[in-house]
Design an enzyme around this catalytic site. Structure first.
Site, PDB file in Angstrom:
ATOM      1  N   GLU A 112       0.795  -1.227   0.000  1.00 49.51           N
ATOM      2  CA  GLU A 112       0.000   0.000   0.000  1.00 49.51           C
ATOM      3  C   GLU A 112       0.831   1.281   0.000  1.00 49.51           C
ATOM      4  O   GLU A 112       0.827   2.037   0.987  1.00 49.51           O
ATOM      5  CB  GLU A 112      -0.964   0.013   1.191  1.00 49.51           C
ATOM      6  CG  GLU A 112      -2.005  -1.079   1.123  1.00 49.51           C
ATOM      7  CD  GLU A 112      -3.198  -0.844   2.046  1.00 49.51           C
ATOM      8  OE1 GLU A 112      -3.132   0.056   2.906  1.00 49.51           O
ATOM      9  OE2 GLU A 112      -4.206  -1.548   1.880  1.00 49.51           O
ATOM     10  N   GLU A 149      -5.482  -8.612   0.502  1.00 50.13           N
ATOM     11  CA  GLU A 149      -6.096  -8.291   1.797  1.00 50.13           C
ATOM     12  C   GLU A 149      -7.572  -8.032   1.600  1.00 50.13           C
ATOM     13  O   GLU A 149      -7.974  -7.340   0.652  1.00 50.13           O
ATOM     14  CB  GLU A 149      -5.520  -7.003   2.415  1.00 50.13           C
ATOM     15  CG  GLU A 149      -4.271  -7.147   3.188  1.00 50.13           C
ATOM     16  CD  GLU A 149      -3.832  -5.827   3.846  1.00 50.13           C
ATOM     17  OE1 GLU A 149      -4.701  -5.050   4.276  1.00 50.13           O
ATOM     18  OE2 GLU A 149      -2.612  -5.608   3.907  1.00 50.13           O
TER      19      GLU A 149
END
Ligand code: NOJ
Length: 447
Positions: free
Chosen positions: A163, A350
């Protein structure tokens, strides 16, 4: 059946969020160790100093994964545990820990997917300017080489950087995450560009160093725009890939995959006076084997009077403990949009839900809403697969309750409950449900 054979049914965690042992042996400090020492930064002064103490309890954790039938485990390496100063000398203790963990996974038949960097940046490098330093991509390259040399014998899947949207944006622009900086946009663009150079260098050095072919991918923070009506499909897709700040996925993946920033990203750079040598793009452009995305929700959009409108969800919309809307469509449209744009196999690196839950007096954690969440989101993902999107895996966030960054231990995402006083682990009802999902290669979600 929607899910392919050899589908990677996994769970995910990250080093700072579970390892603890922050002051073990010669481990170097990282920006989260330092940040959590500063009063006011983290919810009620929580820290990852002990966390789930996975560093000492990893054998028990791997055994629990095995019992639950987990096939793949996405973990990250704490850079400063392995190389205390960020560059140079390797810690024998760090090396021993990760090799023992990988060995344990191997014995359990669980495939490791290693994320090189999940936000715990070495403090020693931060003191040299961190990601603003033009040498930062080289530091990362060196670290990637060390990781490949040591861990490639155990591992076929590497994820470069988790991320970038968050640790670049939240860490360097809004100051909500470590290293808690509030830099001008131009300087955040420098950070983002160095992160991309680091990814490009790492991809190349991993392939050069690794004796066998490996799969290299991403884990992007991906919050797609969702069409309110069928006629909004193209609009939602366009909006998903627009650059509206550092939260953008195209800003961080077009350069890697296509070798150029998106047009609106370039225009934004121009407005902020950010330039770079064109030759950088040759370093950044990489062979990406899978597009990993972390998705929890998305926003519905529609067109009103010729303009894009972002809709406020109806009051009835279920919300997680993060106040994120339960919008399973994110796992349907999200992968479809990625497949359309990048034509790469996608992996949900995720997805999960924070719930305000606790262990009942009878010792059980009856997290039925997590089961429902899993069912809804996995059904959406399977629909995308049915429609031809190549989906290679799903990693539930998270294996175990853990340190949720600025929210500390207050948000619980785990399939396993952890008692932070006794460090006792207890699988929740959802863990047993996920076990059945895995055993049936997804059939269970339709029951
Ligand atoms: C994104 C991050 O990668 C992870 O560290 C975090 O805990 C989860 N999402 C939940 O917010």
């Amino acid at each position: 059946m929607a899910f392919q054979k050899n589908f990677a049914w996994g769970v995910a965690t990250a080093s700072y969020q579970i390892e603890g042992a922050a002051y073990e042996a010669d481990k170097g400090l990282n920006v989260w160790d330092m940040g959590s020492r500063t009063p006011g930064r983290i919810f009620e002064g929580h820290s990852g100093d002990v966390g789930c103490d996975h560093y000492h309890k990893f054998r028990e954790d791997v055994a629990l994964m095995k019992q639950l039938g987990i096939k793949a485990y996405r973990l990250s390496i704490n850079w400063a545990r392995l190389i205390p100063a960020g560059t140079g000398k390797i810690s024998e203790d760090g090396k021993r820990f990760y090799l023992a963990l990988l060995d344990e996974l191997k014995k359990a038949g669980i495939e490791p997917w290693i994320t090189l960097f999940h936000w715990d940046y070495p403090y020693a490098l931060y003191q040299k300017g961190g990601w603003l330093n033009p040498e930062s991509p080289l530091w990362f390259e060196e670290y990637a080489k060390v990781c490949t040399t040591l861990f490639a014998p155990y591992c076929d899947h590497f994820i470069l950087i988790n991320e970038p949207q968050c640790f670049v944006g939240l860490g360097h622009e809004s100051g909500a995450h470590a290293p808690f900086l509030k830099l001008p946009v131009h300087d955040v663009m420098v950070v983002a560009h160095n992160v991309l150079l680091a990814c490009g260098r790492a991809e190349k050095v991993i392939r050069k160093t690794c004796p066998h072919p490996v799969m290299i991918g991403t884990a992007q923070a991906y919050w797609p725009s969702l069409p309110q009506n069928a006629s909004d499909y193209a609009l939602a897709e366009r909006d998903t890939f627009s650059t509206r700040g550092f939260g953008s996925v195209s800003y961080f993946t077009d350069p890697l995959i296509f070798g150029k920033y998106p047009e609106d990203g370039l225009a934004w750079q121009k407005e902020n006076g950010f330039t770079f040598p064109e030759s950088d793009m040759e370093i950044i452009r990489s062979k990406v084997d899978f597009y990993g995305f972390n998705t929890y929700s998305g926003d519905y959009v529609t067109e009103k009077n010729g303009e894009l409108t972002r809709l406020t969800p109806p009051m009835s919309t279920p919300k997680t403990d993060m106040r994120w809307n339960v919008h399973p469509d994110a796992l349907y449209y999200g992968p479809k949009f990625l497949w359309d744009r990048y034509h790469l196999p996608v992996v949900c690196t995720e997805n999960g839900v924070a719930l305000a839950e606790w262990k009942d007096l009878d010792g059980e954690i009856k997290d039925y809403s997590r089961i429902d969440f899993l069912k809804r989101y996995l059904r959406a993902l399977s629909k995308a697969a049915d429609e031809g999107v190549q989906i290679a895996g799903y990693f539930h966030w998270s294996f175990i309750d853990n340190f949720e960054w600025a929210e500390g231990a207050s948000k619980k995402f785990g399939l396993l409950h952890v008692d932070y006083d006794t460090l006792e682990r207890t699988p929740k009802a959802s863990a047993y449900y996920y076990k059945k999902v895995i055993e049936t290669n997804g059939e269970e979600i339709f029951r």
